[in-house]
Design a protein around this motif. Structure first.
Motif, mmCIF file in Angstrom:
data_model
loop_
_atom_site.group_PDB
_atom_site.id
_atom_site.type_symbol
_atom_site.label_atom_id
_atom_site.label_comp_id
_atom_site.label_asym_id
_atom_site.label_seq_id
_atom_site.Cartn_x
_atom_site.Cartn_y
_atom_site.Cartn_z
ATOM 1 N N ASP A 3 0.779 -1.070 0.069
ATOM 2 C CA ASP A 3 0.077 -0.083 -0.046
ATOM 3 C C ASP A 3 0.820 1.111 0.001
ATOM 4 O OD1 ASP A 3 -2.560 -1.231 0.119
ATOM 5 O OD2 ASP A 3 -1.958 -1.604 2.265
ATOM 6 N N THR A 162 -5.761 -3.257 -3.590
ATOM 7 C CA THR A 162 -5.381 -3.573 -2.341
ATOM 8 C C THR A 162 -4.161 -4.057 -1.898
ATOM 9 O OG1 THR A 162 -6.479 -5.572 -1.856
ATOM 10 C CG2 THR A 162 -7.812 -3.563 -1.678
ATOM 11 N N SER A 163 -3.654 -4.341 -0.790
ATOM 12 C CA SER A 163 -2.290 -5.136 -0.671
ATOM 13 C C SER A 163 -2.364 -6.605 -1.065
ATOM 14 C CB SER A 163 -2.110 -5.062 1.004
ATOM 15 O OG SER A 163 -3.125 -5.602 1.939
ATOM 16 N N GLU A 164 -3.474 -7.180 -1.313
ATOM 17 C CA GLU A 164 -3.690 -8.436 -2.231
ATOM 18 C C GLU A 164 -3.574 -8.074 -3.513
ATOM 19 O OE1 GLU A 164 -6.562 -7.379 0.368
ATOM 20 O OE2 GLU A 164 -5.313 -8.269 1.878
ATOM 21 N N GLY A 165 -3.496 -7.176 -4.230
ATOM 22 C CA GLY A 165 -3.101 -7.144 -5.480
ATOM 23 C C GLY A 165 -2.103 -7.456 -6.030
ATOM 24 N N VAL A 166 -1.752 -7.525 -7.336
ATOM 25 C CA VAL A 166 -0.643 -8.164 -7.891
ATOM 26 C C VAL A 166 -0.277 -7.054 -9.057
ATOM 27 C CG1 VAL A 166 -0.706 -10.447 -7.667
ATOM 28 C CG2 VAL A 166 -1.847 -9.506 -9.704
ATOM 29 N N CYS A 178 -6.386 -6.165 -9.104
ATOM 30 C CA CYS A 178 -6.909 -6.382 -7.994
ATOM 31 C C CYS A 178 -6.614 -7.770 -7.202
ATOM 32 C CB CYS A 178 -8.438 -5.930 -7.808
ATOM 33 S SG CYS A 178 -9.419 -6.831 -8.698
ATOM 34 N N CYS A 179 -6.409 -8.734 -8.377
ATOM 35 C CA CYS A 179 -6.290 -10.103 -7.863
ATOM 36 C C CYS A 179 -5.586 -10.909 -9.065
ATOM 37 C CB CYS A 179 -7.794 -10.955 -7.586
ATOM 38 S SG CYS A 179 -8.721 -10.743 -9.012
#
Length: 197
Positions: A3, A162-166, A178-179
């Motif tokens: 982030d 978000t922080s789960e994004g790539v 985002c994923c």
């Protein structure tokens, strides 16, 4: 994907004010060392948030021309081609694509007959459904990173990354997703497009 924090946003704001500002000066303002600022700027480049450092030239001081704001309503399927043509035109300084598919650009046109310049630059009969030209008295350009919530958008679905994004480099460009599913769909479509080109 990490982030962006308030320090990243302040670094962006400082670079927006003066892209030649030294990392030492920025570090003093954000309470980091110059190498730490350099690392953060490198990360912002890698994320695609910072694309390049450039010079903001007031062209009106360098040459004459008619300052105009032009809106082109285009036939379906021609936006990308016309945008590429305008991007290569030396007179065009800022180029925008609206949600409805119109192209809006600011230019300093060398020919006082703006419609003649447009006709020479573009194939108006085949591509442009309508043209609106506004003569400009003054132009101010002041990009800012403040004033709104900062978030990266997914290149596939436009959701917030978000922080789960790539993050992935595809075709030489850095994209944020985002994923992993969005990355996969985007990559597959890109590869199909490349094969058909």
């Amino acid at each position: 994907m990490p982030d962006l924090d308030d320090t990243d946003l302040e670094i962006l704001r400082l670079l927006t004010e003066d892209a030649r500002r030294s990392y030492r000066d920025i570090g003093e303002r954000v309470d980091l060392s110059a190498p730490a600022v350099s690392d953060r700027v490198a990360r912002l480049k890698e994320l695609g948030v910072v694309r390049r450092f450039t010079v903001d030239v007031d062209r009106s001081t360098l040459r004459e021309g008619t300052p105009v704001l032009v809106t082109l309503s285009l036939d379906a399927g021609t936006v990308d081609r016309v945008r590429a043509t305008l991007r290569d035109e030396e007179a065009v300084e800022h180029l925008f694509t609206t949600a409805s598919g119109d192209l809006v650009f600011h230019a300093r046109v060398p020919d006082p007959a703006v419609h003649r310049w447009l006709a020479e630059s573009l194939d108006l009969d085949a591509t442009v459904a309508d043209v609106d030209v506004t003569l400009l008295a003054n132009v101010d350009w002041s990009p800012s990173v403040g004033g709104t919530e900062f978030a990266l958008g997914c290149a596939e679905c436009d959701n917030t990354v978000t922080s789960e994004g790539v993050s992935a480099r595809i075709g030489g460009e850095r994209y944020q997703f985002c994923c992993p599913s969005c990355e996969s769909r985007f990559r597959e479509r890109y590869e199909r497009f490349e094969e058909s080109a």
